[in-house]
Design a protein around this motif. Structure first.
Motif, PDB file in Angstrom:
ATOM      1  N   ASP A 157      14.213   2.789  -5.767  1.00  0.00           N
ATOM      2  CA  ASP A 157      14.183   1.757  -6.821  1.00  0.00           C
ATOM      3  C   ASP A 157      14.158   0.309  -6.361  1.00  0.00           C
ATOM      4  O   ASP A 157      14.643  -0.561  -7.075  1.00  0.00           O
ATOM      5  N   GLU A 158      13.538   0.016  -5.217  1.00  0.00           N
ATOM      6  CA  GLU A 158      13.443  -1.394  -4.842  1.00  0.00           C
ATOM      7  C   GLU A 158      12.451  -2.130  -5.723  1.00  0.00           C
ATOM      8  O   GLU A 158      12.613  -3.308  -6.012  1.00  0.00           O
ATOM      9  N   GLU A 159      11.390  -1.418  -6.152  1.00  0.00           N
ATOM     10  CA  GLU A 159      10.305  -2.097  -6.866  1.00  0.00           C
ATOM     11  C   GLU A 159      10.662  -2.427  -8.317  1.00  0.00           C
ATOM     12  O   GLU A 159       9.895  -3.112  -8.992  1.00  0.00           O
ATOM     13  N   ALA A 160      11.792  -1.916  -8.808  1.00  0.00           N
ATOM     14  CA  ALA A 160      12.142  -2.209 -10.199  1.00  0.00           C
ATOM     15  C   ALA A 160      13.475  -2.948 -10.280  1.00  0.00           C
ATOM     16  O   ALA A 160      13.500  -4.171 -10.423  1.00  0.00           O
ATOM     17  N   ALA A 168      15.059   1.255   4.232  1.00  0.00           N
ATOM     18  CA  ALA A 168      13.710   1.085   3.671  1.00  0.00           C
ATOM     19  C   ALA A 168      13.660   1.787   2.321  1.00  0.00           C
ATOM     20  O   ALA A 168      14.297   2.828   2.129  1.00  0.00           O
ATOM     21  N   HIS A 169      12.903   1.228   1.409  1.00  0.00           N
ATOM     22  CA  HIS A 169      12.808   1.857   0.085  1.00  0.00           C
ATOM     23  C   HIS A 169      11.701   2.909   0.065  1.00  0.00           C
ATOM     24  O   HIS A 169      10.713   2.810   0.803  1.00  0.00           O
ATOM     25  N   MET A 170      11.902   3.928  -0.765  1.00  0.00           N
ATOM     26  CA  MET A 170      10.965   5.054  -0.848  1.00  0.00           C
ATOM     27  C   MET A 170       9.989   4.915  -1.998  1.00  0.00           C
ATOM     28  O   MET A 170       8.974   5.610  -2.046  1.00  0.00           O
ATOM     29  N   CYS A 187       1.611   0.260   3.165  1.00  0.00           N
ATOM     30  CA  CYS A 187       2.130  -1.006   3.691  1.00  0.00           C
ATOM     31  C   CYS A 187       3.543  -1.279   3.148  1.00  0.00           C
ATOM     32  O   CYS A 187       4.440  -1.638   3.903  1.00  0.00           O
ATOM     33  N   ASP A 188       3.721  -1.069   1.859  1.00  0.00           N
ATOM     34  CA  ASP A 188       4.973  -1.417   1.170  1.00  0.00           C
ATOM     35  C   ASP A 188       5.599  -0.164   0.575  1.00  0.00           C
ATOM     36  O   ASP A 188       5.288   0.209  -0.531  1.00  0.00           O
ATOM     37  N   THR A 189       6.539   0.505   1.272  1.00  0.00           N
ATOM     38  CA  THR A 189       7.000   0.134   2.595  1.00  0.00           C
ATOM     39  C   THR A 189       7.140   1.365   3.449  1.00  0.00           C
ATOM     40  O   THR A 189       8.036   1.509   4.257  1.00  0.00           O
ATOM     41  N   LYS A 190       6.208   2.344   3.206  1.00  0.00           N
ATOM     42  CA  LYS A 190       6.322   3.614   3.929  1.00  0.00           C
ATOM     43  C   LYS A 190       6.056   3.454   5.424  1.00  0.00           C
ATOM     44  O   LYS A 190       6.579   4.238   6.229  1.00  0.00           O
ATOM     45  N   GLY A 213      13.395  -2.824   5.860  1.00  0.00           N
ATOM     46  CA  GLY A 213      11.973  -2.671   6.142  1.00  0.00           C
ATOM     47  C   GLY A 213      11.100  -3.132   4.985  1.00  0.00           C
ATOM     48  O   GLY A 213      11.169  -2.586   3.889  1.00  0.00           O
ATOM     49  N   GLU A 214      10.316  -4.146   5.229  1.00  0.00           N
ATOM     50  CA  GLU A 214       9.301  -4.626   4.276  1.00  0.00           C
ATOM     51  C   GLU A 214       8.156  -5.200   5.107  1.00  0.00           C
ATOM     52  O   GLU A 214       8.365  -5.587   6.255  1.00  0.00           O
ATOM     53  N   PRO A 215       6.960  -5.282   4.537  1.00  0.00           N
ATOM     54  CA  PRO A 215       5.841  -5.818   5.325  1.00  0.00           C
ATOM     55  C   PRO A 215       5.992  -7.301   5.627  1.00  0.00           C
ATOM     56  O   PRO A 215       5.879  -8.133   4.731  1.00  0.00           O
TER      57      PRO A 215
HETATM   58 ZN   LIG Z   1       8.671  -3.304  -0.651  1.00  0.00          ZN
END
Ligand SMILES: [Zn+2]
Length: 396
Positions: free
Chosen positions: A146-149, A82-84, A112-115, A174-176
């Motif tokens: 760094d998943e979001e970038a 899962a990304h932080m 939700c995304d993605t804690k 892990g993602e919603p």
């Molecule tokens: Zn995500």
């Protein structure tokens, strides 16, 4: 058969999720981004407090992936990833870092995304460890940056897999997904097209070539191309490729015929399409529109972003086990495809069958009042536990 839902505490999950949300971890690529270091420290402390070994994979200064290791009974490992990082908090209408709970929902940036997925994985591992449950495969819980970038975190992890440092029989990313299981998703290739004209005074436009008007021809051509070609490329689970002209830029003054117009293309690829081959074929097509005497002149630039599509075979052991775990605790959950990308594609390319799964609705991700349902997050933890306790790559 154990009832894993009875072994995961919703209160405990809510506490861990609230603590994760209270540690800001906006990706540094976004305004006010603090980075993931605070969450990485929290995850390390959590895993070490359980007595697990922790592996740190440096990604860049101040940014690292954290991997907790729960040993299994046999060889091989299952990866929970899962990304932080989160997106920015601009415009949010709830306190982004408070983790308030109302009506069974926990609010905040990243909830939700993605804690929630990260918390569900931490709670699943915690419940296995504290109940003395030994899974058949080792469990690696990887919290990545760094998943979001630009996917730097999973890229470092996937490189380590490709070099043989880690061996994974499967992965849950892990993602919603509202507890649905994503077994295929699209990829993406983005590039610029420069369309050239000849500038002149706009009182006498026939003296020049209008780059914006030429770019309109290119856009119209691409629409016809999409209608002709994309339906034939449809994938049974994720559907047809698409493209969007997402940016257009041109002109220097209200009274000058423009000599340059740049359009940006976002082309979504389906499993089976290679992003670079897709770009090459679009480049050839577009260059073929030019003719020596005609007004159209253009240049198709190299892609500035490529993200691969992915798919896992529906009859694979991972899908089969996940189908049964989801069926037990979340019967609405389906095995399906998605139009968006995730860290899973990088792991699949490194040879790890990977499914995207987690609590929360993508419609709440990145929003002004981001939230996740705590019952759903608790169910996710039970499903992850069940998968971890049942999954054997042979399917035996
Ligand atoms: Zn995500």
């Amino acid at each position: 058969m154990n009832d894993y839902l009875a072994l995961v505490s919703k209160q405990r999950l809510a506490d861990v999720l609230r603590e994760l949300v209270r540690i800001p971890s906006v990706n540094p690529a976004f305004s006010g981004g603090q980075g993931e270091a605070g969450v990485a420290d929290y995850v390390k402390r959590h895993l070490r407090a359980l007595g697990l070994d922790v592996i740190v994979l440096p990604v860049e200064p101040g940014r690292e992936n954290v991997i907790g290791v729960l040993p299994g009974a046999g060889n091989g490992n299952l990866l929970l990833e899962a990304h932080m990082d989160t997106v920015q908090t601009d415009g949010m209408t709830v306190p982004p870092f408070a983790g308030e709970v109302r009506n069974g929902r926990l609010y905040g940036r990243g909830a939700c995304d993605t804690k929630a997925s990260l918390a569900a994985m931490l709670i699943a591992v915690e419940a296995m460890k504290t109940n003395g449950l030994v899974p058949p495969l080792g469990i690696h819980l990887a919290a990545v940056v760094d998943e979001e970038a630009t996917y730097k975190g999973v890229t470092v992890l996937a490189d380590a897999v490709a070099k043989g440092r880690f061996v994974y029989e499967g992965a849950i990313v892990g993602e919603p997904t509202q507890l649905h299981v994503i077994m295929a998703h699209k990829g993406c290739v983005r590039f610029h097209i420069d369309v050239f004209g000849v500038a002149c005074h706009s009182s006498h436009p026939s003296g020049g070539i209008n780059a914006i008007e030429q770019a309109c021809e290119v856009v119209a051509f691409l629409q016809r191309h999409a209608a002709d070609v994309y339906p034939r490329l449809a994938h049974p689970i994720v559907g047809s490729p698409t493209h969007s002209v997402t940016m257009i830029e041109g002109g220097v003054a209200p009274n000058t015929v423009p000599d340059l117009c740049r359009i940006t293309i976002d082309r979504r690829t389906v499993p089976g399409e290679e992003a670079i081959a897709v770009w090459q074929s679009m480049k050839r097509l577009l260059e073929g529109l030019q003719d020596a005497d005609g007004p159209l002149k253009l240049a198709v630039h190299e892609p500035f972003l490529i993200d691969h599509s992915m798919e896992v075979q529906p009859e694979s052991a991972l899908v089969r086990h996940m189908r049964s775990a989801v069926g037990r605790y979340a019967p609405h959950g389906r095995i399906m495809g998605a139009p968006y990308g995730s860290d899973a594609s990088k792991l699949v390319r490194a040879g790890v069958p990977s499914l995207v799964f987690g609590p929360g609705n993508l419609a709440q991700a990145h929003t002004r009042d981001e939230w996740v349902d705590l019952d759903e997050a608790t169910t996710a933890a039970a499903i992850i536990m069940e998968l971890a306790m049942q999954f054997r790559p042979s399917g035996s």
